[in-house]
Design a protein around this motif. Sequence first.
Motif, PDB file in Angstrom:
ATOM      1  N   GLU A  77      70.770 -73.713 -13.201  1.00  0.00           N
ATOM      2  CA  GLU A  77      70.014 -72.509 -13.505  1.00  0.00           C
ATOM      3  C   GLU A  77      70.847 -71.334 -13.016  1.00  0.00           C
ATOM      4  OE1 GLU A  77      66.306 -72.519 -11.421  1.00  0.00           O
ATOM      5  OE2 GLU A  77      65.456 -74.106 -12.654  1.00  0.00           O
ATOM      6  N   LYS A  79      70.683 -67.150 -12.481  1.00  0.00           N
ATOM      7  CA  LYS A  79      69.936 -65.896 -12.486  1.00  0.00           C
ATOM      8  C   LYS A  79      70.959 -64.769 -12.414  1.00  0.00           C
ATOM      9  CE  LYS A  79      65.939 -63.601 -10.622  1.00  0.00           C
ATOM     10  NZ  LYS A  79      65.559 -63.147 -11.932  1.00  0.00           N
ATOM     11  N   THR A  83      70.396 -57.727 -16.554  1.00  0.00           N
ATOM     12  CA  THR A  83      70.118 -58.369 -17.842  1.00  0.00           C
ATOM     13  C   THR A  83      70.110 -57.369 -18.998  1.00  0.00           C
ATOM     14  OG1 THR A  83      67.736 -58.242 -17.425  1.00  0.00           O
ATOM     15  CG2 THR A  83      68.848 -60.315 -16.861  1.00  0.00           C
ATOM     16  N   SER A 109      62.278 -67.454 -18.511  1.00  0.00           N
ATOM     17  CA  SER A 109      61.724 -68.073 -17.314  1.00  0.00           C
ATOM     18  C   SER A 109      62.013 -67.187 -16.114  1.00  0.00           C
ATOM     19  CB  SER A 109      62.362 -69.459 -17.126  1.00  0.00           C
ATOM     20  OG  SER A 109      61.812 -70.111 -15.997  1.00  0.00           O
ATOM     21  N   SER A 110      61.915 -67.759 -14.923  1.00  0.00           N
ATOM     22  CA  SER A 110      62.228 -67.027 -13.700  1.00  0.00           C
ATOM     23  C   SER A 110      63.735 -66.956 -13.472  1.00  0.00           C
ATOM     24  CB  SER A 110      61.554 -67.693 -12.502  1.00  0.00           C
ATOM     25  OG  SER A 110      62.007 -69.035 -12.401  1.00  0.00           O
ATOM     26  N   PHE A 111      64.511 -67.652 -14.290  1.00  0.00           N
ATOM     27  CA  PHE A 111      65.966 -67.544 -14.282  1.00  0.00           C
ATOM     28  C   PHE A 111      66.400 -67.179 -15.698  1.00  0.00           C
ATOM     29  CE2 PHE A 111      64.768 -71.896 -15.063  1.00  0.00           C
ATOM     30  CZ  PHE A 111      65.613 -72.339 -16.068  1.00  0.00           C
ATOM     31  N   ASP A 112      67.680 -66.902 -15.894  1.00  0.00           N
ATOM     32  CA  ASP A 112      68.126 -66.350 -17.176  1.00  0.00           C
ATOM     33  C   ASP A 112      68.840 -67.342 -18.093  1.00  0.00           C
ATOM     34  OD1 ASP A 112      67.278 -63.596 -16.615  1.00  0.00           O
ATOM     35  OD2 ASP A 112      68.757 -63.756 -15.002  1.00  0.00           O
ATOM     36  N   SER A 143      71.065 -72.553  -9.188  1.00  0.00           N
ATOM     37  CA  SER A 143      70.362 -73.710  -8.649  1.00  0.00           C
ATOM     38  C   SER A 143      70.748 -74.896  -9.508  1.00  0.00           C
ATOM     39  CB  SER A 143      68.853 -73.467  -8.697  1.00  0.00           C
ATOM     40  OG  SER A 143      68.169 -74.522  -8.086  1.00  0.00           O
TER      41      SER A 143
END
Length: 157
Positions: A77, A79, A83, A109-112, A143
């Motif tokens: 993942e 982030k 962005t 999501s909470s990541f890109d 992650s």
Amino acid sequence: MKNTTKPVDLDDYDRKILDILREEGRITVTELAQRIGLSKTPCQQRLKRLIDTRVITGFAALIDPAKLALDHVAFAEVKLSDTREKALEEFNAAVRRIPEVEECHMIASSFDYLLKVRTADIRKYRIVLGERISSLPHVASTSTYISMETIRDAVRG
């Protein structure tokens, strides 16, 4: 980054061609025509149309990664710290230059981004993550999830 690809109208013959080619990319046109129930010329014309309209984007050899000692798969993942469109373009261009990144998907999501990374082992992955992925433009954090076994993928079905 807008997707301007328009769907192509496909009939049952076109779908049969695609189904067969997914499994047997080296089949002859004669055999393909017999299997879908058309003569060779109309089958060739359909195949050409599928290629010309980029429904079929290419043909490639499928390689067994384990035979090349590349059977370690990790999903990272990513982030980003920025962005905005320019930052996304910079990240996208840079990630394409990392050969170990087999797939890269922008995620809502909470990541890109979610990256599928293939290496020989965890040590090689740590180097790719630490020296290449983490150094990509605008990366704020990563992650990792290690794949223990591949049950189904695009190559093996």
